[in-house]
Design a protein around this motif. Structure first.
Motif, PDB file in Angstrom:
ATOM      1  N   SER B 134       0.865  -1.191   0.000  1.00 53.74           N
ATOM      2  CA  SER B 134       0.000   0.000   0.000  1.00 53.74           C
ATOM      3  C   SER B 134       0.899   1.238   0.000  1.00 53.74           C
ATOM      4  CB  SER B 134      -0.874   0.006   1.251  1.00 53.74           C
ATOM      5  OG  SER B 134      -0.054   0.237   2.389  1.00 53.74           O
ATOM      6  N   GLY B 135       0.284   2.396  -0.243  1.00 52.62           N
ATOM      7  CA  GLY B 135       1.062   3.640  -0.279  1.00 52.62           C
ATOM      8  C   GLY B 135       1.822   3.884   1.021  1.00 52.62           C
ATOM      9  N   GLY B 136       1.149   3.641   2.143  1.00 57.15           N
ATOM     10  CA  GLY B 136       1.774   3.864   3.445  1.00 57.15           C
ATOM     11  C   GLY B 136       2.950   2.927   3.685  1.00 57.15           C
ATOM     12  N   MET B 137       2.781   1.682   3.270  1.00 56.71           N
ATOM     13  CA  MET B 137       3.868   0.700   3.443  1.00 56.71           C
ATOM     14  C   MET B 137       5.076   1.075   2.582  1.00 56.71           C
ATOM     15  SD  MET B 137       1.281  -2.487   3.361  1.00 56.71           S
ATOM     16  CE  MET B 137       2.313  -3.906   3.323  1.00 56.71           C
ATOM     17  N   LYS B 138       4.778   1.536   1.378  1.00 58.48           N
ATOM     18  CA  LYS B 138       5.882   1.971   0.505  1.00 58.48           C
ATOM     19  C   LYS B 138       6.642   3.127   1.144  1.00 58.48           C
ATOM     20  CE  LYS B 138       3.687   0.707  -3.879  1.00 58.48           C
ATOM     21  NZ  LYS B 138       3.050   1.185  -5.105  1.00 58.48           N
ATOM     22  N   ARG B 139       5.877   4.054   1.737  1.00 61.14           N
ATOM     23  CA  ARG B 139       6.514   5.210   2.382  1.00 61.14           C
ATOM     24  C   ARG B 139       7.457   4.765   3.494  1.00 61.14           C
ATOM     25  NH1 ARG B 139       6.767  10.040   0.046  1.00 61.14           N
ATOM     26  NH2 ARG B 139       4.966  10.260  -1.296  1.00 61.14           N
ATOM     27  N   ARG B 140       7.037   3.740   4.235  1.00 62.24           N
ATOM     28  CA  ARG B 140       7.883   3.269   5.346  1.00 62.24           C
ATOM     29  C   ARG B 140       9.165   2.642   4.815  1.00 62.24           C
ATOM     30  NH1 ARG B 140       4.011  -0.359   8.814  1.00 62.24           N
ATOM     31  NH2 ARG B 140       2.258   0.184   7.483  1.00 62.24           N
ATOM     32  N   ILE B 141       9.046   1.869   3.738  1.00 67.41           N
ATOM     33  CA  ILE B 141      10.253   1.269   3.136  1.00 67.41           C
ATOM     34  C   ILE B 141      11.124   2.367   2.514  1.00 67.41           C
ATOM     35  CG2 ILE B 141      11.103  -0.313   1.339  1.00 67.41           C
ATOM     36  CD1 ILE B 141       9.940  -1.785   3.701  1.00 67.41           C
ATOM     37  N   ASN B 142      10.451   3.382   1.989  1.00 67.29           N
ATOM     38  CA  ASN B 142      11.174   4.522   1.408  1.00 67.29           C
ATOM     39  C   ASN B 142      12.075   5.166   2.466  1.00 67.29           C
ATOM     40  OD1 ASN B 142      11.449   5.894  -1.066  1.00 67.29           O
ATOM     41  ND2 ASN B 142      10.182   7.602  -0.366  1.00 67.29           N
ATOM     42  N   ILE B 143      11.554   5.240   3.681  1.00 66.91           N
ATOM     43  CA  ILE B 143      12.343   5.810   4.778  1.00 66.91           C
ATOM     44  C   ILE B 143      13.456   4.825   5.180  1.00 66.91           C
ATOM     45  CG2 ILE B 143      12.289   6.529   7.209  1.00 66.91           C
ATOM     46  CD1 ILE B 143       9.408   7.548   6.697  1.00 66.91           C
ATOM     47  N   ALA B 144      13.078   3.563   5.304  1.00 69.86           N
ATOM     48  CA  ALA B 144      14.060   2.552   5.725  1.00 69.86           C
ATOM     49  C   ALA B 144      15.254   2.494   4.769  1.00 69.86           C
ATOM     50  CB  ALA B 144      13.381   1.184   5.812  1.00 69.86           C
ATOM     51  N   ALA B 145      14.964   2.645   3.465  1.00 70.80           N
ATOM     52  CA  ALA B 145      16.043   2.570   2.469  1.00 70.80           C
ATOM     53  C   ALA B 145      17.073   3.671   2.687  1.00 70.80           C
ATOM     54  CB  ALA B 145      15.462   2.667   1.061  1.00 70.80           C
ATOM     55  N   ALA B 146      16.602   4.812   3.179  1.00 71.04           N
ATOM     56  CA  ALA B 146      17.522   5.937   3.410  1.00 71.04           C
ATOM     57  C   ALA B 146      18.355   5.744   4.664  1.00 71.04           C
ATOM     58  CB  ALA B 146      16.724   7.228   3.518  1.00 71.04           C
ATOM     59  N   LEU B 147      17.941   4.802   5.504  1.00 70.22           N
ATOM     60  CA  LEU B 147      18.615   4.623   6.794  1.00 70.22           C
ATOM     61  C   LEU B 147      19.516   3.394   6.816  1.00 70.22           C
ATOM     62  CD1 LEU B 147      15.549   5.406   9.089  1.00 70.22           C
ATOM     63  CD2 LEU B 147      17.320   6.969   8.306  1.00 70.22           C
ATOM     64  N   MET B 148      19.639   2.728   5.669  1.00 70.95           N
ATOM     65  CA  MET B 148      20.408   1.479   5.629  1.00 70.95           C
ATOM     66  C   MET B 148      21.838   1.666   6.120  1.00 70.95           C
ATOM     67  SD  MET B 148      19.066  -1.387   4.904  1.00 70.95           S
ATOM     68  CE  MET B 148      20.421  -2.391   4.311  1.00 70.95           C
ATOM     69  N   HIS B 149      22.447   2.783   5.779  1.00 74.05           N
ATOM     70  CA  HIS B 149      23.852   2.979   6.176  1.00 74.05           C
ATOM     71  C   HIS B 149      23.961   3.741   7.491  1.00 74.05           C
ATOM     72  CE1 HIS B 149      22.550   6.465   3.899  1.00 74.05           C
ATOM     73  NE2 HIS B 149      23.591   7.150   4.296  1.00 74.05           N
ATOM     74  N   ASP B 150      22.865   3.833   8.205  1.00 75.70           N
ATOM     75  CA  ASP B 150      22.815   4.445   9.528  1.00 75.70           C
ATOM     76  C   ASP B 150      23.413   5.864   9.523  1.00 75.70           C
ATOM     77  OD1 ASP B 150      22.172   4.598  12.147  1.00 75.70           O
ATOM     78  OD2 ASP B 150      23.881   3.454  12.888  1.00 75.70           O
ATOM     79  N   PRO B 151      22.831   6.751   8.722  1.00 70.09           N
ATOM     80  CA  PRO B 151      23.416   8.097   8.607  1.00 70.09           C
ATOM     81  C   PRO B 151      23.134   8.946   9.845  1.00 70.09           C
ATOM     82  CG  PRO B 151      21.375   7.977   7.377  1.00 70.09           C
ATOM     83  CD  PRO B 151      21.610   6.601   7.912  1.00 70.09           C
ATOM     84  N   ASP B 152      24.002   9.946  10.069  1.00 74.30           N
ATOM     85  CA  ASP B 152      23.793  10.863  11.196  1.00 74.30           C
ATOM     86  C   ASP B 152      22.803  11.958  10.826  1.00 74.30           C
ATOM     87  OD1 ASP B 152      25.571   9.519  12.817  1.00 74.30           O
ATOM     88  OD2 ASP B 152      27.299  10.626  12.017  1.00 74.30           O
ATOM     89  N   LEU B 153      22.849  12.344   9.561  1.00 71.41           N
ATOM     90  CA  LEU B 153      21.969  13.408   9.082  1.00 71.41           C
ATOM     91  C   LEU B 153      20.930  12.806   8.142  1.00 71.41           C
ATOM     92  CD1 LEU B 153      21.240  16.443   8.600  1.00 71.41           C
ATOM     93  CD2 LEU B 153      22.985  16.460   6.812  1.00 71.41           C
ATOM     94  N   ILE B 154      19.676  13.074   8.425  1.00 69.38           N
ATOM     95  CA  ILE B 154      18.608  12.517   7.575  1.00 69.38           C
ATOM     96  C   ILE B 154      17.809  13.671   6.959  1.00 69.38           C
ATOM     97  CG2 ILE B 154      16.579  11.016   7.530  1.00 69.38           C
ATOM     98  CD1 ILE B 154      17.769   9.826  10.228  1.00 69.38           C
ATOM     99  N   LEU B 155      17.737  13.648   5.636  1.00 68.36           N
ATOM    100  CA  LEU B 155      16.957  14.665   4.927  1.00 68.36           C
ATOM    101  C   LEU B 155      15.644  14.028   4.509  1.00 68.36           C
ATOM    102  CD1 LEU B 155      19.725  15.993   2.475  1.00 68.36           C
ATOM    103  CD2 LEU B 155      19.368  16.608   4.861  1.00 68.36           C
ATOM    104  N   MET B 156      14.549  14.591   4.969  1.00 71.20           N
ATOM    105  CA  MET B 156      13.239  14.010   4.641  1.00 71.20           C
ATOM    106  C   MET B 156      12.419  15.034   3.869  1.00 71.20           C
ATOM    107  SD  MET B 156      12.298  12.070   8.150  1.00 71.20           S
ATOM    108  CE  MET B 156      12.385  10.318   8.016  1.00 71.20           C
ATOM    109  N   ASP B 157      12.142  14.707   2.620  1.00 65.39           N
ATOM    110  CA  ASP B 157      11.418  15.637   1.766  1.00 65.39           C
ATOM    111  C   ASP B 157       9.950  15.212   1.696  1.00 65.39           C
ATOM    112  OD1 ASP B 157      10.802  17.626   0.034  1.00 65.39           O
ATOM    113  OD2 ASP B 157      11.921  16.842  -1.673  1.00 65.39           O
ATOM    114  N   GLU B 158       9.150  15.845   2.504  1.00 65.69           N
ATOM    115  CA  GLU B 158       7.700  15.571   2.571  1.00 65.69           C
ATOM    116  C   GLU B 158       7.414  14.066   2.602  1.00 65.69           C
ATOM    117  OE1 GLU B 158       5.102  18.103   0.641  1.00 65.69           O
ATOM    118  OE2 GLU B 158       6.575  19.599   0.085  1.00 65.69           O
ATOM    119  N   PRO B 159       7.863  13.395   3.656  1.00 63.00           N
ATOM    120  CA  PRO B 159       7.737  11.931   3.673  1.00 63.00           C
ATOM    121  C   PRO B 159       6.330  11.412   3.934  1.00 63.00           C
ATOM    122  CG  PRO B 159       8.687  12.694   5.725  1.00 63.00           C
ATOM    123  CD  PRO B 159       8.522  13.908   4.868  1.00 63.00           C
TER     124      PRO B 159
END
Lengths: 376, 305
Positions: B134-159
């Motif tokens: 679903s759209g919501g589930m995709k959004r959650r994976i979209n966020i998870a994909a950005a966190l795979m390398h455990d970054p210190d700074l996270i840029l979230m563009d209208e998540p």
């Protein structure tokens, strides 16, 4: 109902570039086939003469007269060679035929005996060879009739085929030029379609925002392009191998005849076609444009390069421009392997030109990728 | 953690970023608020290293982004506005792929993907194709994909754009978790409430310029805005000429806006005043000082315009 049609018409006409390309395809193909089959343009331009090699071992007035008569025909240019070199030219695909006149032409004409004339030829150039054969037979028949007029009672009989002996130089009983044409021509055309679809996936990724995300990673910008090239090349290799294996199993194409040469040609063809796919994706602005542009270029290259129509059917000037096509160099390479049965060294020119194309296509791909795809 | 100093960016005739400056302290969440076309996404693209500004500088942990792009990119994770995932791959394979771009070891990638799938609540569906989410589930994976390398700074563009309230709440919880972990977050949105609830500091961007920046409290004090009562009438009211409050009329005298710093106290007085004139309001709305009113005050339009 009308609203749906109106909306679709609006979308269709909105992308002017894609619309232009969509119309260009049928117009281009009509033009191409008109040249190939309709004789269009032939009156306007002088056709390229067929070069007929000859080796006159007879050196008699009769042989000289025959050569002079052949040379006087506007569509034929005679070229003196020694027999061995002439045969080699045919084997390498540089010439289509060699007329060898052995000693004793005059007496044979006078005595109605077997003529010491052989036409060595490349069977893959069937149409031109057939024209030469008929022409020669006609001339020799006339010369024989002049040298020894037939008795009144036999006046209605034609001299028996002039006894010109036809000898196929290229290929053997295992070779089938039609099969080679079908396999190599079709394989390359289909391969171009496959890799252009792979290349177009870059555009899809751009449209979906995945490209931007890829660029946000620490990977160099061009790694995406390189990744696509590797993928397309692997798929192209796989596709070509499967096609040649199929041709071997289903039709008996002797793939083991020159395996190193075959592998080399498959690799460079795959690389070159993949580069074309990547360039296409770098140049086009939208998926629709990539599809239209890809179809046009592939069909044009396939048509002029010998994938769709054997080259000998094409008018001379179109045969000349065939060299701009990737298909041409690739198909000729496969002809060298399977038909002319040449060694790997004979593929040098084809391989270098296909690699040259690869370098040019990739350079353009990087240039356009930087200019267009990276423009976010 | 992030210093954006006077960046400018022009696309042809369009000056997308006029002069954007703001700083984000380590471990805080900074909300960049602005209407569509204000310059939020251009700012994010510049900070994410894919769109070099024409002038100005961006420092990540003191390092200039465009001089040491790869090193800086490793420190940040970007959650794009689009669902930038491969629909034909499973969630699991998507995470492995995006992680692989950061040169993580295979072991770390597998471990991190498992942790993140669990965190986003999709571990049991990890092998499903993204196309089936679903759209919501995709959004959650979209966020998870950005966190795979455990970054210190996270840029979230209208998540949270275009998802149902339940999924949005799930994402809010995820954001709170990230804040607890001490991540530094740059969050763009045009949902005022999101910015108010999630962000430590807020920058308001409009026409390519950050026109206000600070905590919500700071913004409230920086701008002389009063709370207000919006009184709606079913018919035009022209007899109220002696109102003792600062006010204005709208909608052909069918809407009265009364400004006050003591609106709660004034509410009873307004009702009493109207009752004394035998006028019945259709509706009275209390409008507090919030980002919406600050934004309206600063730009003259609502965020949704």
């Amino acid at each position: 109902m009308w609203q749906i049609a109106k909306k679709d018409l609006y979308i269709f006409f909105a992308d002017k570039k894609a619309l232009f390309l969509t119309l260009l395809l049928p117009i281009g193909l009509i033009t191409l086939f008109a040249f190939a089959f309709g004789g269009v343009g032939q009156s306007a331009s002088e056709p390229n003469p067929v070069i007929l090699q000859y080796s006159d071992l007879d050196n008699s007035p009769a042989s000289a007269a025959l050569i002079a008569r052949l040379d006087s025909i506007s569509g034929i240019r005679m070229e003196a060679v020694d027999t061995a070199a002439g045969m080699e030219n045919i084997r390498k695909g540089n010439r289509i035929a060699l007329l060898v006149i052995d000693q004793g032409l005059e007496p044979a004409l006078a005595q109605q005996s077997a003529l010491p004339a052989h036409l060595f030829f490349d069977e893959s150039q069937a149409m031109e060879v057939s024209i030469l054969q008929n022409m020669l037979r006609g001339m020799l028949g006339q010369m024989r009739a002049t040298a020894a007029p037939a008795p009144e009672s036999a006046g209605h009989q034609e001299p028996e085929a002039s006894n010109l002996q036809m000898v196929s130089v290229v290929g053997d009983e295992t070779s089938n030029w039609g099969l080679i044409q079908a396999v190599a021509g079709t394989a390359i055309m289909m391969l171009l379609f496959s890799v252009s679809a792979i290349g177009a996936s870059i555009i899809e990724e751009k449209e979906q925002g995945v490209l931007r995300r890829l660029l946000q990673s620490p990977q160099p910008a061009f790694s995406l392009l390189n990744g696509k090239l590797i993928f397309a090349t692997i798929i192209a290799l796989f596709q070509l191998v499967v096609m040649f294996l199929f041709a071997w199993m289903a039709f008996g194409l002797p793939v083991g005849m020159n395996l190193p040469g075959l592998i080399l040609m498959i690799v460079v063809t795959a690389l070159c076609c993949s580069s074309f796919g990547v360039l296409l994706a770098s140049v086009a602005d939208s998926k629709r444009q990539a599809d239209s542009l890809g179809t046009i270029i592939i069909l044009f290259m396939s048509a002029i390069g010998g994938s769709m129509i054997p080259l000998y059917i094409m008018p001379g000037f179109m045969q000349d421009i065939a060299v701009i096509s990737v298909n041409y160099w690739s198909i000729q390479g496969f002809y060298d392997i399977f038909w002319r049965q040449l060694g790997i060294e004979a593929l040098t020119e084809n391989v270098l030109i296909l690699l040259g194309y690869t370098v040019v296509l990739l350079t353009l791909s990087y240039y356009f990728f930087r200019r267009k795809a990276l423009r976010l | 953690m992030l210093n954006v100093n006077h960046i400018r960016k022009r696309f042809g005739q369009l000056q997308a970023l006029e002069d954007v400056s703001f700083n984000i302290r380590k471990g805080t969440c900074y909300g960049l608020l602005g209407p569509n076309g204000a310059g939020k996404s251009t700012t994010i693209h510049s900070i994410s290293g894919i769109l070099a500004p024409d002038s100005g500088s961006i420092l990540i942990d003191g390092t200039d982004l465009y001089s040491h792009t790869a090193a800086c990119k490793r420190k940040m994770g970007v959650v794009p506005q689009e669902i930038a995932l491969y629909e034909d791959l499973s969630a699991w394979n998507n995470l492995l792929f995006w992680g692989s771009l950061y040169d993580m070891s295979k072991q770390d990638t597998l471990k991190r993907a498992a942790i993140l799938l669990d965190w986003v609540g999709l571990a049991d569906r990890k092998n499903d194709l993204i196309a089936h989410y679903s759209g919501g589930m995709k959004r959650r994976i979209n966020i998870a994909a950005a966190l795979m390398h455990d970054p210190d700074l996270i840029l979230m563009d209208e998540p949270t754009v275009g998802i149902d309230p339940q999924s949005r709440n799930h994402i809010y919880t995820m954001l709170q978790d990230l804040r607890k972990e001490g991540k530094t977050i740059l969050y763009t949105t045009h949902y005022m409430q999101e910015a108010e609830e999630l962000c430590d500091e807020i920058g308001i961007i409009d026409n390519g310029q950050v026109i206000a920046s600070g905590t919500l409290e700071e913004l409230r004090h920086q701008h002389p805005i009063e709370e207000s009562l919006h009184v709606h009438f079913s018919e035009s009211v022209t007899t109220l000429t002696d109102l003792p409050w600062t006010h204005q009329w709208e909608q052909d005298h069918k809407k009265l806006i009364i400004s006050s710093r003591q609106t709660h106290k004034d509410l009873a007085a307004v009702i009493q005043f109207l009752d004394s004139r035998q006028i019945s309001p259709e509706q009275i709305k209390f409008i507090p000082i919030n980002l919406e009113t600050i934004f309206l005050h600063l730009t003259g339009r609502t965020l949704r315009d």
